[in-house]
Design a protein around this motif. Structure first.
Motif, PDB file in Angstrom:
ATOM      1  N   CYS A   1       0.818  -1.249  -0.220  1.00 25.49           N
ATOM      2  CA  CYS A   1      -0.030   0.024  -0.139  1.00 25.49           C
ATOM      3  C   CYS A   1       0.877   1.108  -0.007  1.00 25.49           C
ATOM      4  O   CYS A   1       2.269   1.209   0.103  1.00 25.49           O
ATOM      5  CB  CYS A   1      -0.829  -0.053   1.307  1.00 25.49           C
ATOM      6  SG  CYS A   1      -2.376   1.189   1.208  1.00 25.49           S
ATOM      7  N   THR A   2       0.189   2.326   0.124  1.00 28.72           N
ATOM      8  CA  THR A   2       1.095   3.684   0.039  1.00 28.72           C
ATOM      9  C   THR A   2       0.193   4.559   1.049  1.00 28.72           C
ATOM     10  O   THR A   2      -0.793   4.658   1.301  1.00 28.72           O
ATOM     11  CB  THR A   2       0.890   4.511  -0.918  1.00 28.72           C
ATOM     12  OG1 THR A   2       1.508   3.990  -1.881  1.00 28.72           O
ATOM     13  CG2 THR A   2       1.767   5.776  -1.075  1.00 28.72           C
ATOM     14  N   LYS A   3       1.095   5.062   2.118  1.00 30.11           N
ATOM     15  CA  LYS A   3       0.366   5.747   2.997  1.00 30.11           C
ATOM     16  C   LYS A   3      -0.052   6.992   2.936  1.00 30.11           C
ATOM     17  O   LYS A   3       0.207   7.737   1.773  1.00 30.11           O
ATOM     18  CB  LYS A   3       1.759   6.031   4.312  1.00 30.11           C
ATOM     19  CG  LYS A   3       2.257   5.042   4.830  1.00 30.11           C
ATOM     20  CD  LYS A   3       3.474   5.536   5.837  1.00 30.11           C
ATOM     21  CE  LYS A   3       3.917   4.169   6.664  1.00 30.11           C
ATOM     22  NZ  LYS A   3       4.460   4.645   7.873  1.00 30.11           N
TER      23      LYS A   3
ATOM     24  N   ALA B   1      -3.547   8.303   9.962  1.00 30.45           N
ATOM     25  CA  ALA B   1      -3.860   6.814  10.368  1.00 30.45           C
ATOM     26  C   ALA B   1      -2.849   5.873  10.032  1.00 30.45           C
ATOM     27  O   ALA B   1      -2.546   4.816  10.625  1.00 30.45           O
ATOM     28  CB  ALA B   1      -5.094   6.418  10.219  1.00 30.45           C
ATOM     29  N   CYS B   2      -2.241   6.086   8.923  1.00 31.70           N
ATOM     30  CA  CYS B   2      -1.210   5.300   8.274  1.00 31.70           C
ATOM     31  C   CYS B   2       0.155   5.491   8.756  1.00 31.70           C
ATOM     32  O   CYS B   2       1.215   4.529   8.535  1.00 31.70           O
ATOM     33  CB  CYS B   2      -1.110   5.695   6.756  1.00 31.70           C
ATOM     34  SG  CYS B   2      -2.625   5.361   5.796  1.00 31.70           S
TER      35      CYS B   2
ATOM     36  N   CYS C   1       1.699   2.244  10.313  1.00 29.70           N
ATOM     37  CA  CYS C   1       1.010   1.150   9.645  1.00 29.70           C
ATOM     38  C   CYS C   1       1.650  -0.255  10.161  1.00 29.70           C
ATOM     39  O   CYS C   1       2.838  -0.316   9.817  1.00 29.70           O
ATOM     40  CB  CYS C   1       1.002   1.148   7.991  1.00 29.70           C
ATOM     41  SG  CYS C   1       0.563  -0.150   7.101  1.00 29.70           S
TER      42      CYS C   1
ATOM     43  N   TRP D   1       6.641  -0.622   0.408  1.00 32.41           N
ATOM     44  CA  TRP D   1       5.544   0.095   0.632  1.00 32.41           C
ATOM     45  C   TRP D   1       5.640   1.377  -0.124  1.00 32.41           C
ATOM     46  O   TRP D   1       6.762   2.054  -0.322  1.00 32.41           O
ATOM     47  CB  TRP D   1       5.435   0.718   2.055  1.00 32.41           C
ATOM     48  CG  TRP D   1       3.915  -0.095   2.506  1.00 32.41           C
ATOM     49  CD1 TRP D   1       3.016   0.843   3.056  1.00 32.41           C
ATOM     50  CD2 TRP D   1       3.452  -1.315   2.752  1.00 32.41           C
ATOM     51  NE1 TRP D   1       1.934   0.205   3.279  1.00 32.41           N
ATOM     52  CE2 TRP D   1       2.303  -1.244   3.507  1.00 32.41           C
ATOM     53  CE3 TRP D   1       4.085  -2.384   2.694  1.00 32.41           C
ATOM     54  CZ2 TRP D   1       1.497  -2.271   3.666  1.00 32.41           C
ATOM     55  CZ3 TRP D   1       3.428  -3.684   2.845  1.00 32.41           C
ATOM     56  CH2 TRP D   1       2.124  -3.514   3.566  1.00 32.41           C
TER      57      TRP D   1
ATOM     58  N   LEU E   1      -3.877  -5.941   4.904  1.00 36.40           N
ATOM     59  CA  LEU E   1      -2.515  -5.798   4.632  1.00 36.40           C
ATOM     60  C   LEU E   1      -2.261  -4.924   3.531  1.00 36.40           C
ATOM     61  O   LEU E   1      -1.302  -4.925   3.148  1.00 36.40           O
ATOM     62  CB  LEU E   1      -1.550  -6.993   4.519  1.00 36.40           C
ATOM     63  CG  LEU E   1      -1.658  -7.948   5.791  1.00 36.40           C
ATOM     64  CD1 LEU E   1      -0.986  -9.346   5.340  1.00 36.40           C
ATOM     65  CD2 LEU E   1      -1.134  -7.470   7.079  1.00 36.40           C
ATOM     66  N   SER E   2      -3.285  -4.442   3.005  1.00 37.04           N
ATOM     67  CA  SER E   2      -3.571  -3.472   1.838  1.00 37.04           C
ATOM     68  C   SER E   2      -4.837  -2.769   1.954  1.00 37.04           C
ATOM     69  O   SER E   2      -5.450  -2.532   2.802  1.00 37.04           O
ATOM     70  CB  SER E   2      -3.333  -4.212   0.665  1.00 37.04           C
ATOM     71  OG  SER E   2      -4.186  -5.165   0.529  1.00 37.04           O
ATOM     72  N   ASP E   3      -5.259  -2.079   0.592  1.00 33.82           N
ATOM     73  CA  ASP E   3      -6.320  -1.029   0.681  1.00 33.82           C
ATOM     74  C   ASP E   3      -7.054  -1.486  -0.599  1.00 33.82           C
ATOM     75  O   ASP E   3      -6.656  -1.297  -1.706  1.00 33.82           O
ATOM     76  CB  ASP E   3      -6.041   0.397   0.716  1.00 33.82           C
ATOM     77  CG  ASP E   3      -7.382   1.060   0.932  1.00 33.82           C
ATOM     78  OD1 ASP E   3      -8.525   0.763   0.452  1.00 33.82           O
ATOM     79  OD2 ASP E   3      -7.118   2.413   1.564  1.00 33.82           O
TER      80      ASP E   3
ATOM     81  N   LYS F   1      -9.200   3.394   3.044  1.00 33.69           N
ATOM     82  CA  LYS F   1      -9.218   4.763   3.199  1.00 33.69           C
ATOM     83  C   LYS F   1      -9.346   5.891   1.779  1.00 33.69           C
ATOM     84  O   LYS F   1      -9.073   6.944   1.940  1.00 33.69           O
ATOM     85  CB  LYS F   1      -7.718   5.152   3.900  1.00 33.69           C
ATOM     86  CG  LYS F   1      -7.704   4.524   5.344  1.00 33.69           C
ATOM     87  CD  LYS F   1      -6.130   4.962   5.835  1.00 33.69           C
ATOM     88  CE  LYS F   1      -6.246   4.396   7.162  1.00 33.69           C
ATOM     89  NZ  LYS F   1      -5.833   2.884   7.494  1.00 33.69           N
ATOM     90  N   ARG F   2      -9.686   5.091   0.867  1.00 35.38           N
ATOM     91  CA  ARG F   2      -9.960   5.782  -0.446  1.00 35.38           C
ATOM     92  C   ARG F   2     -11.368   5.598  -0.938  1.00 35.38           C
ATOM     93  O   ARG F   2     -11.553   4.803  -2.095  1.00 35.38           O
ATOM     94  CB  ARG F   2      -8.694   5.065  -1.284  1.00 35.38           C
ATOM     95  CG  ARG F   2      -7.257   5.400  -0.953  1.00 35.38           C
ATOM     96  CD  ARG F   2      -6.475   4.443  -1.500  1.00 35.38           C
ATOM     97  NE  ARG F   2      -5.066   4.800  -1.138  1.00 35.38           N
ATOM     98  CZ  ARG F   2      -4.236   4.344  -0.404  1.00 35.38           C
ATOM     99  NH1 ARG F   2      -4.665   3.413   0.663  1.00 35.38           N
ATOM    100  NH2 ARG F   2      -2.974   4.661  -0.417  1.00 35.38           N
TER     101      ARG F   2
HETATM  102  S1  SF4 Z   1      -2.441  -0.606   4.712  1.00 31.82           S
HETATM  103 FE1  SF4 Z   1      -4.040   0.579   5.723  1.00 31.82          FE
HETATM  104  S2  SF4 Z   1      -2.667   1.818   7.321  1.00 31.82           S
HETATM  105 FE2  SF4 Z   1      -1.251   0.730   5.807  1.00 31.82          FE
HETATM  106  S3  SF4 Z   1      -0.567   2.379   4.507  1.00 31.82           S
HETATM  107 FE3  SF4 Z   1      -2.372   1.285   3.474  1.00 31.82          FE
HETATM  108  S4  SF4 Z   1      -4.173   2.464   3.864  1.00 31.82           S
HETATM  109 FE4  SF4 Z   1      -2.549   3.216   5.466  1.00 31.82          FE
END
Ligand code: SF4
Length: 296
Positions: A20-22, A26-27, A30, A45, A86-88, A121-122
């Motif tokens: 994922c990308t911060k 909240a990230c 992570c 990441w 573990l991802s978005d 978050k998206r």
């Molecule tokens: S997995 Fe969740 S907390 Fe981790 S960087 Fe992605 S959106 Fe942010």
């Protein structure tokens, strides 16, 4: 990718890809990045790292589906799977292939006795990824967003509201600031929690009280998942000190001073006691509500 999970609001996690990308505060800490990038060096990441397809996601879903009848007989509800812990799912990185997303939808269609929970978050990206036969939403797919403070709550609320879905939820974890929940009445579920881990930031108890009271006023299920690393003063007693049972069975005391104490405001401080000791009681109650969803 676990068939079981310690996460209080889910019974299992199923990852269809990792990485994922911060994006927002909240990230910052992570846990997926700490584990899979910094510790295992398996996934890089950020925008320049490719996401890594995970085979375990569909396997976990099938396995939970096979055990769903027994689970329902025992618990009176369907098992819930946290998709992509573990991802978005809303990540729009170019390395994410359409078939990975289709695998999620295929799991939803072929595992009808399992609830798939997609937390993003998206949310602005989700409509583009819904399957053609989504209609008003698959009955066993719940969509939720993280809202760690007012800024992100404001940014993500309307997007979530616009997505057709059987149930919608919000994760107020890690709670990093107060949120005015007006406008979130469409929710089925609000899950709150403080941050855990060595870099955890403390949460103010009033933030959780506001979430709890909003849910009570609007018939929304409320679950307080954890305090996390920091326990606010007053949750155990009113002496100005904190106590908690130690492993030796005796009561241990902490004086709320740095580095173990954090100043929240003139009336509150918080004490670093660790997630296990901090527990999840808010004003002497455990909040464990989940949406009541009929199943057939
Ligand atoms: S997995 Fe969740 S907390 Fe981790 S960087 Fe992605 S959106 Fe942010």
């Amino acid at each position: 990718m676990a068939e079981t999970t310690a996460i209080e609001w889910a019974d299992a996690t199923a990852n269809f890809w990792i990485g994922c990308t911060k994006l927002s505060l909240a990230c910052d800490n992570c846990y997926a990045e700490s584990d899979w990038d910094h510790r295992k060096h398996r996934v890089t990441w950020g925008p320049h790292g490719d996401r890594d397809m995970a085979k375990a996601g569909p396997i976990v879903c099938r396995k939970v589906q096979r055990g769903a009848a027994a689970f329902i007989a025992k618990h009176g509800r369907q098992p819930r799977i946290f998709v992509n812990s573990l991802s978005d799912f809303g990540d729009n990185h170019k390395s994410i292939r359409p078939e990975w997303r289709e695998a999620v939808w295929h799991a939803a269609r072929t595992c009808p006795d399992v609830i798939l929970m997609i937390l993003t978050k998206r949310p602005q990206n989700i409509p583009a990824y819904l399957p053609a036969d989504w209609g008003s939403g698959y009955p066993n797919v719940w969509i939720g967003v993280t809202a760690e403070n007012q800024t992100e709550a404001d940014r993500r609320r309307a997007h979530l509201e616009a997505i057709p879905a059987a149930e919608k939820f919000v994760s107020y974890e890690p709670a990093l600031g107060p949120v005015d929940w007006a406008g979130w009445e469409f929710l089925s579920w609000l899950i709150s929690g403080g941050e855990s881990g060595c870099k955890a930031r403390p949460s103010h108890p009033d933030w959780f009280r506001a979430a709890r009271d909003f849910c009570a006023a609007h018939g929304i299920a409320y679950l307080h998942k954890q305090w996390g690393e920091w326990l606010p003063e007053g949750q155990f007693d009113s002496t100005g000190f904190q106590w908690a049972p130690g492993e030796d069975g005796r009561v241990h005391w902490w004086k709320p001073e740095p580095p173990y104490g954090a100043h929240l405001d003139d009336a509150h401080c918080s004490v670093r006691v660790g997630k296990k000791i901090a527990g999840r009681m808010l004003d002497a109650f455990e909040h464990n509500a989940t949406p009541w969803v009929p199943y057939v």
